[in-house]
Design a protein around this motif. Structure first.
Motif, PDB file in Angstrom:
ATOM      1  N   ALA A  52      -4.498  11.789 -15.148  1.00  0.00           N
ATOM      2  CA  ALA A  52      -3.240  12.356 -14.659  1.00  0.00           C
ATOM      3  C   ALA A  52      -3.336  12.539 -13.157  1.00  0.00           C
ATOM      4  O   ALA A  52      -4.369  12.942 -12.643  1.00  0.00           O
ATOM      5  N   CYS A  53      -2.260  12.206 -12.454  1.00  0.00           N
ATOM      6  CA  CYS A  53      -2.184  12.465 -11.018  1.00  0.00           C
ATOM      7  C   CYS A  53      -1.222  13.617 -10.782  1.00  0.00           C
ATOM      8  O   CYS A  53      -0.210  13.749 -11.464  1.00  0.00           O
TER       9      CYS A  53
ATOM     10  N   SER B 280      -3.130   0.860  -3.779  1.00  0.00           N
ATOM     11  CA  SER B 280      -3.556   1.266  -5.117  1.00  0.00           C
ATOM     12  C   SER B 280      -2.375   1.846  -5.888  1.00  0.00           C
ATOM     13  O   SER B 280      -1.309   2.131  -5.316  1.00  0.00           O
ATOM     14  N   GLY B 281      -2.553   2.036  -7.193  1.00  0.00           N
ATOM     15  CA  GLY B 281      -1.493   2.608  -8.005  1.00  0.00           C
ATOM     16  C   GLY B 281      -1.058   3.991  -7.550  1.00  0.00           C
ATOM     17  O   GLY B 281       0.145   4.236  -7.346  1.00  0.00           O
ATOM     18  N   PRO B 282      -2.014   4.943  -7.355  1.00  0.00           N
ATOM     19  CA  PRO B 282      -1.628   6.272  -6.870  1.00  0.00           C
ATOM     20  C   PRO B 282      -0.926   6.232  -5.522  1.00  0.00           C
ATOM     21  O   PRO B 282      -0.018   7.015  -5.259  1.00  0.00           O
ATOM     22  N   ASP B 283      -1.341   5.303  -4.659  1.00  0.00           N
ATOM     23  CA  ASP B 283      -0.711   5.162  -3.346  1.00  0.00           C
ATOM     24  C   ASP B 283       0.738   4.724  -3.502  1.00  0.00           C
ATOM     25  O   ASP B 283       1.638   5.260  -2.837  1.00  0.00           O
ATOM     26  N   ALA B 284       0.985   3.758  -4.385  1.00  0.00           N
ATOM     27  CA  ALA B 284       2.349   3.275  -4.598  1.00  0.00           C
ATOM     28  C   ALA B 284       3.253   4.392  -5.123  1.00  0.00           C
ATOM     29  O   ALA B 284       4.401   4.533  -4.688  1.00  0.00           O
TER      30      ALA B 284
ATOM     31  N   VAL C 210      -4.171  14.146  -6.146  1.00  0.00           N
ATOM     32  CA  VAL C 210      -5.476  13.984  -6.791  1.00  0.00           C
ATOM     33  C   VAL C 210      -5.248  13.695  -8.276  1.00  0.00           C
ATOM     34  O   VAL C 210      -4.126  13.777  -8.772  1.00  0.00           O
ATOM     35  N   ASP C 211      -6.329  13.364  -8.983  1.00  0.00           N
ATOM     36  CA  ASP C 211      -6.208  13.213 -10.426  1.00  0.00           C
ATOM     37  C   ASP C 211      -7.166  14.173 -11.119  1.00  0.00           C
ATOM     38  O   ASP C 211      -7.827  14.991 -10.472  1.00  0.00           O
TER      39      ASP C 211
ATOM     40  N   TYR D 258       2.237  11.702 -12.800  1.00  0.00           N
ATOM     41  CA  TYR D 258       2.281  10.723 -13.888  1.00  0.00           C
ATOM     42  C   TYR D 258       0.960  10.700 -14.649  1.00  0.00           C
ATOM     43  O   TYR D 258      -0.066  11.164 -14.155  1.00  0.00           O
ATOM     44  N   TRP D 259       1.040  10.184 -15.858  1.00  0.00           N
ATOM     45  CA  TRP D 259      -0.143   9.868 -16.660  1.00  0.00           C
ATOM     46  C   TRP D 259      -0.298   8.358 -16.679  1.00  0.00           C
ATOM     47  O   TRP D 259       0.685   7.628 -16.700  1.00  0.00           O
TER      48      TRP D 259
END
Length: 219
Positions: free
Chosen positions: A11-12, A43-47, A94-95, A124-125
């Motif tokens: 999770a973020c 990266s995914g979290p960055d997007a 963070v996650d 998001y998860w």
């Protein structure tokens, strides 16, 4: 090629340095907001954060500046936000690796997840797959595990850092199957998945956002 393995997810969330009561009494926001993350650009979290940042900029009427600080188990980004003024103008993405997992992996951390930060919102998860090169001979998780058992310690897997959710998940896979493999940590996610596509490491955990572009490119 992706080999699905259920059960590994992360999770973020957005957090901020511990807010002071005085901050709530002032007009907010009256200047730009900085959003820091321990992940590399692309990266995914960055997007996700850039998408959220655009929406925040529109709703708040102030620019949200995204700052990537990958490396050092995420501590570079976390320390940067910890040192920032507790006024709500510095956010951290963070996650559960940083907030829930690391306190159980390290005797001492350069931050206290409960005392140094204030949760803002879950973002998001995401679920993970096992990703391998497109020309890999493995067509299932069973194939990969069998190959690892046939040559103990020779098969490599990549992650985005020691103690990351991918590292712990990979160690759990080793324990559950009895296979012994070699861990290769990377600083940045794009480097990791390029290494998988090129066959430099055997496999890695990847999400649809982070490994998806190379999957669509048939790599």
């Amino acid at each position: 090629m992706t080999l699905s393995l259920r059960g590994l997810a992360a999770a973020c969330l957005l957090v901020a340095s511990g807010l002071q009561p005085a901050a709530a009494q002032q007009a907010y926001p009256n200047r730009s907001i900085r959003a820091v993350l321990p992940y590399s650009a692309g990266s995914g979290p960055d997007a996700v954060l850039r998408h959220v940042g655009e929406k925040l900029s529109q709703s708040a009427g102030m620019q949200v500046v995204i700052e990537n600080k990958p490396g050092a188990n995420g501590w570079l980004a976390i320390e940067s936000v910890k040192r920032a003024a507790a006024d709500g103008y510095t956010l951290l993405e963070v996650d559960n690796t940083h907030m829930a997992l690391q306190p159980h992996l390290y005797k001492q951390l350069p931050f206290d997840p409960a005392k140094d930060f204030e949760p803002v919102a879950p973002l998001y998860w995401t679920h993970f797959f096992i990703v391998v090169p497109a020309n890999s001979p493995w067509n299932s998780v069973a194939d990969l595990v069998a190959a690892a058992k046939a040559n103990p310690g020779k098969m490599t897997y990549g992650t985005w850092g020691i103690g990351s959710v991918a590292h712990v998940g990979s160690a759990m896979l080793e324990t559950a199957t009895g296979a012994r493999m070699t861990h290769v940590p990377f600083k940045e996610l794009p480097q990791l998945y390029t290494a998988v596509a090129n066959g430099e490491v055997g496999w890695a955990f990847g999400s649809a956002a982070t490994a998806g572009p190379l999957y669509k490119a048939k790599k």
